[in-house]
Design an enzyme around this catalytic site. Sequence first.
Site, PDB file in Angstrom:
ATOM      1  N   GLU A  29       5.919  33.782  29.476  1.00  0.00           N
ATOM      2  CA  GLU A  29       6.259  34.946  28.650  1.00  0.00           C
ATOM      3  C   GLU A  29       5.192  35.154  27.578  1.00  0.00           C
ATOM      4  OE1 GLU A  29      10.029  33.590  27.200  1.00  0.00           O
ATOM      5  OE2 GLU A  29      10.854  33.496  29.229  1.00  0.00           O
ATOM      6  N   GLU A  60      13.490  32.435  32.423  1.00  0.00           N
ATOM      7  CA  GLU A  60      12.961  31.069  32.553  1.00  0.00           C
ATOM      8  C   GLU A  60      13.221  30.470  33.935  1.00  0.00           C
ATOM      9  OE1 GLU A  60      14.375  32.046  29.650  1.00  0.00           O
ATOM     10  OE2 GLU A  60      12.723  31.755  28.231  1.00  0.00           O
ATOM     11  N   PHE A  83       9.504  27.690  24.173  1.00  0.00           N
ATOM     12  CA  PHE A  83      10.054  26.611  23.336  1.00  0.00           C
ATOM     13  C   PHE A  83      10.753  25.614  24.272  1.00  0.00           C
ATOM     14  CE2 PHE A  83       9.588  29.997  20.299  1.00  0.00           C
ATOM     15  CZ  PHE A  83       9.425  29.395  19.046  1.00  0.00           C
ATOM     16  N   ASP A  85      13.242  23.918  23.837  1.00  0.00           N
ATOM     17  CA  ASP A  85      14.704  24.086  23.785  1.00  0.00           C
ATOM     18  C   ASP A  85      15.197  24.943  24.957  1.00  0.00           C
ATOM     19  OD1 ASP A  85      15.117  23.553  20.458  1.00  0.00           O
ATOM     20  OD2 ASP A  85      13.190  24.333  21.124  1.00  0.00           O
ATOM     21  N   PHE A  86      14.323  25.849  25.434  1.00  0.00           N
ATOM     22  CA  PHE A  86      14.715  26.749  26.527  1.00  0.00           C
ATOM     23  C   PHE A  86      14.785  26.023  27.864  1.00  0.00           C
ATOM     24  CE2 PHE A  86      12.309  30.385  24.117  1.00  0.00           C
ATOM     25  CZ  PHE A  86      13.124  30.205  23.022  1.00  0.00           C
ATOM     26  N   HIS A 129      15.224  25.895  18.203  1.00  0.00           N
ATOM     27  CA  HIS A 129      13.793  26.149  18.417  1.00  0.00           C
ATOM     28  C   HIS A 129      12.941  25.023  17.831  1.00  0.00           C
ATOM     29  CE1 HIS A 129      15.351  30.185  19.197  1.00  0.00           C
ATOM     30  NE2 HIS A 129      14.186  30.506  19.727  1.00  0.00           N
TER      31      HIS A 129
END
Lengths: 326, 344
Positions: A29, A60, A83, A85-86, A129
């Site tokens: 992205e 994702e 990130f 976290d994703f 994040h």
Amino acid sequence: MAEITYRDAVARGIAQEMARDPDVVFLGEDVAKAGGVFKATVGLYEQFGPLRVRDTPISEQAILGAAMGAAMTGLKPIAEIMFSDFFAVCFDYIANEFPKSRYMSNGQTKCPLVVRTGNGAGSRFGAQHSQSVENWCMMIPGLKVVAPSTPLDVIGLLAAAVRDPDPVIFLEHKSLYAIKGEVPDGEILDTLGTAKIVRPGKDCTIVALALMVSRALAAAETLKNEHGIDAEVIDVRSLVPLDTRTILASVAKTNRLFTVEENPRLCGWGAEIVSIVADEAFYDLDGPPVRITTPHIPLPAADLLEDIVLPTPERIVDTVRRSLGS
Amino acid sequence: MSTQKDRAPAAAGSGLNDDIGEQKRLDLYRSQVRLREAEQRAFDLFLQNLVKGTSHLSLGQEAIASGFAEAMVKGDLSFCTYRGHAHTLARGVPVEKVLGELMQRDNGLMRGKGGSMHLTSEEHGVMGSYAIIGAHLPIACGAAWRAQYKGDKDVSVCFFGDGTTNIGAFHEALNFAVVWKLPVVFVCENNLYMEYTPIGDVTAVEHPAADRASAYGLERIIIDGNDADVVYRTAQKAFAKARAGEGPSLIEAMTYRHSGHSRADPAKYRPEGELEKWKERDPIKIYRERLKQFGVSDETIDAIHADVMKEVDDATEACKAAPNPPLDILTTDVYADGGWAWRN
């Protein structure tokens, strides 16, 4: 030799590998035209064009799935998840698909890809994040997991990851993007699965990763100058494969082990290292191994609060000093 | 919005040399019979406790697997689900390899390391069977991206059930494939049930795949998935579009599974008479009639059945005689170096 930032090292590492091998492609992205939200991929789109450096939707699962399909059939994709976290929204690929396809197919399926991601705290982004997810990745058989702490290591380990035939999770630390370091000219290639003794010492071993390496080094200086403790600092660099030889040899010399981990305490990578040392080097130890970690809480956003929960040089100094009884 | 509802050719009975031709029709029939008999045997072996673990049969859905596989050429890639025996066999994988894997013997396709839900035979273009719903739609996109990038002409074909249309990866993959104009064909086998639940009870639209197509700028395509000719023609059209660089297709093929969701499911949730109604539209029954309309003799048809039964019987005996997998494969192929070492 030139001094470059950690973020520039990311772009240089990708460029080095794309220039070398036309099968290396890159997707994520905002990575192409915008050069990445952390500006770590600036110039790649211009240098390698829209067929090899591709912007994706905020999808994702599509990013990692497409990377896998391309890898299975002959390309060597680098996928960016903005990130770490994703990872939670595309964890099927990380936990179920990349690492198990070769095994389940009895060796038929290959998956040579790299997932780069911004990992770690320090940006005041809050609990979704800022996480350090190395422990999420380390526990999965079939993955390799790398986390560089310097611009030089970014280039060399990224090159090694791209050339590696297995799926590699490449954790870039967001708070390191701005740091600078010397890197030589020309091709740089490192080796996965090798820890590095970044400060030799004789009184204790401090094992650290990514952002925690510089904090461990700062602590070691204070320990030496103010408390006469000569700490050896090891940058683990690669959690899988794990260079246990370097760690065990260090503990055999210093007889004490400390880990400095940014991940929350439960099941952090240091627990595995402590377990290995306890199993295999128990009689080398003069005292209990000690883990210095972020506590088992979600990360707060406020700077004051975030700064308190991450291991700091002061906390490392204090923990080591008290453990060694000096 | 255009709707394509292909039906059996109006010219049936008019001769052997229509667009499909006699040889391909015989291949389509042989393929369907082979999938039927192999899976029926798998069920029988399960009853004898010789097939272990779970298994998800495609009995009644053979026309889709056969129709698409017969339209594929060498190099085209199949991405299947846990209901993947039929798609794997349809690409030419020997029955013995599939039954061996279901019986978890050393002669199985993956020597027992994958099992029924993960059949993979890359040499036949079967790039895996995926048991996490939706996972393989993005993966098929990636294989198609490779073809696009390298200028290869192969098509990636991704099969999935109606239930898959309600998971996020379905929607991510469709959008991604259209935006990147990828040579991928998505095939929804709508057998009316999401596991044990009627798909209509849990889906906002009547046609779970086709009614979503317009959201991604794709044609709304619904076909009779029990007529192998219809499936074959639809596949050819979608493959031609993909190979011409004109992007993906989404096809919803209507069908019905004769057995339950998995071996554990007696399918008691189905209304009375529904199965019987669909058995009237059994794809093999339909196709046998078709062949006869085209003048194919009973002897020719019976010979196909005899050939297939011999392969299935021989495979069964070979699997029963095959040893269990050796323990030393437990730790092979975790990593690309062939082993499982995670530390030095």
